[in-house]
Enzyme design. Structure first.
Site, PDB file in Angstrom:
ATOM      1  N   HIS A   1       0.826  -1.142   0.009  1.00  0.00           N
ATOM      2  CA  HIS A   1      -0.099  -0.049  -0.072  1.00  0.00           C
ATOM      3  C   HIS A   1       0.982   1.183  -0.054  1.00  0.00           C
ATOM      4  O   HIS A   1       0.733   2.028   0.877  1.00  0.00           O
ATOM      5  CB  HIS A   1      -0.882  -0.014   1.260  1.00  0.00           C
ATOM      6  CG  HIS A   1      -2.238   0.672   1.028  1.00  0.00           C
ATOM      7  ND1 HIS A   1      -3.195  -0.056   0.406  1.00  0.00           N
ATOM      8  CD2 HIS A   1      -2.662   1.909   1.365  1.00  0.00           C
ATOM      9  CE1 HIS A   1      -4.346   0.497   0.232  1.00  0.00           C
ATOM     10  NE2 HIS A   1      -4.064   1.803   0.815  1.00  0.00           N
TER      11      HIS A   1
ATOM     12  N   ARG B   1      -5.865   0.617  -8.293  1.00  0.00           N
ATOM     13  CA  ARG B   1      -5.650   0.930  -9.756  1.00  0.00           C
ATOM     14  C   ARG B   1      -4.370   0.892 -10.265  1.00  0.00           C
ATOM     15  O   ARG B   1      -4.017   0.277 -11.721  1.00  0.00           O
ATOM     16  CB  ARG B   1      -6.218   2.331 -10.321  1.00  0.00           C
ATOM     17  CG  ARG B   1      -5.838   3.504  -9.586  1.00  0.00           C
ATOM     18  CD  ARG B   1      -6.779   4.673  -9.709  1.00  0.00           C
ATOM     19  NE  ARG B   1      -7.545   4.661  -8.545  1.00  0.00           N
ATOM     20  CZ  ARG B   1      -8.382   5.325  -8.324  1.00  0.00           C
ATOM     21  NH1 ARG B   1      -8.405   6.930  -9.013  1.00  0.00           N
ATOM     22  NH2 ARG B   1      -9.479   5.401  -7.223  1.00  0.00           N
TER      23      ARG B   1
END
Length: 321
Positions: A176, A184
């Protein structure tokens, strides 16, 4: 350091199936899609990837934005689509193993949506689903080092590209690295990794299938998190790729093979050619099929027929190339 995953029998079977399908794609010249189909598939990819993230614009509205037409909708959703269009229209400008290229893609994709697009996060984040914390990302101080290791794996590992692309996608979701846009960019970068090896992935909208199987997508991410390796996610993504290639082959074999043959041949042929020249490229078609293809190309004014019988030859019209 190699990210953790296992090579299962399921993975091996899927790789074999995918490899066979890619071979069929290449054998039938379906890796050279018509501009119209490329545009349609780009629209499907943008629509599906952003819909997963909650974007409300339709394929028709995305088409309008690509054509520079005015669209009424939430400003954030329109910005997301305009950014994605810029990225997907320039896929070949990004280099899969280049971390700076990765950051540039995120900067373009998230411009106007977050404070510092293209910059790794400098705060802790967690993913909450309902009332539960579904995933706590690694500390932000570790992100630059984790991403450097991931790109080193991508560059130096002798693992096959199909698996590396899945691993990179999963690890991007796990790490992350950005405050937003991780999903995306993970899906985009898997496409870029794959298309450098297999050109068909430039226009294969496998994100459409991810969108249709979102529960399985997130479940595979969750199960991989819990197991501490990306094996389950690799199996899921390879199934998606395998099914997407199968759908491409079925669709093209049914409706597009004729025009694909014509367009491919016109790209590689000299200015003048004969039916025999055409059949030398497409060795598995009959004389009747070749004649039908060439009549179609003539009707479309892509070529001009001259001569008669055995002396017939064709000239490519300059505006068709």
């Amino acid at each position: 350091m190699k990210p953790p995953y296992d090579i299962t029998q399921t993975i091996l079977k899927l790789i074999t199936s995918i490899s066979e399908k890619i071979g069929e794609v290449n054998a039938n010249y379906l890796n050279k899609q018509s501009p119209t189909l490329r545009k349609q598939n780009k629209i499907k990819t943008i629509h599906s990837s952003l819909q997963i993230e909650g974007n409300t614009l339709s394929q028709e509205q995305i088409t309008a934005l690509i054509e520079n037409k005015r669209v009424i909708g939430p400003e954030k959703d329109i910005t997301e689509v305009l950014n994605a269009i810029k990225v997907y229209e320039n896929l070949e400008s990004f280099k899969a193993t280049d971390e700076k290229s990765f950051l540039t893609a995120h900067q373009i994709m998230m411009k106007g949506l977050i404070a510092k697009p293209g910059k790794y996060r400098t705060e802790s984040v967690g993913i909450v689903k309902g009332l539960e914390v579904a995933h706590v990302a690694p500390p932000f101080g570790n992100v630059p080092f984790l991403m450097k290791d991931l790109f080193t794996y991508l560059k130096k590992s002798d693992e096959i590209v199909l698996i590396k692309s899945c691993v990179f996608h999963y690890e991007t979701e796990f790490i992350h690295p950005f405050l937003d846009g991780n999903g995306r960019i993970g899906r985009l970068w898997q496409t870029i990794i794959l298309m450098e090896k297999y050109p068909v992935f430039e226009f294969l909208p496998f994100e459409t299938l991810i969108n249709k199987t979102q529960n399985e997508y997130y479940e595979s991410l969750s199960l991989s998190d819990k197991s501490g390796n990306s094996t389950v996610f690799i199996e899921y993504m390879l199934q998606v790729i395998n099914q997407s290639l199968g759908e491409l082959l079925n669709f093209n074999n049914r409706t597009l093979r004729e025009i694909d043959r014509i367009e491919y041949f016109l790209k590689i042929s000299s200015n003048q050619f004969t039916r025999k020249d055409y059949m030398n490229v497409f060795k598995d078609i009959s004389t009747t099929t070749a004649s039908r293809d060439l009549k179609k190309a003539t009707d479309l004014k892509l070529i001009t027929m001259q001569g008669k019988d055995n002396r017939t030859f064709y000239t490519i019209n300059s505006y068709s190339s």
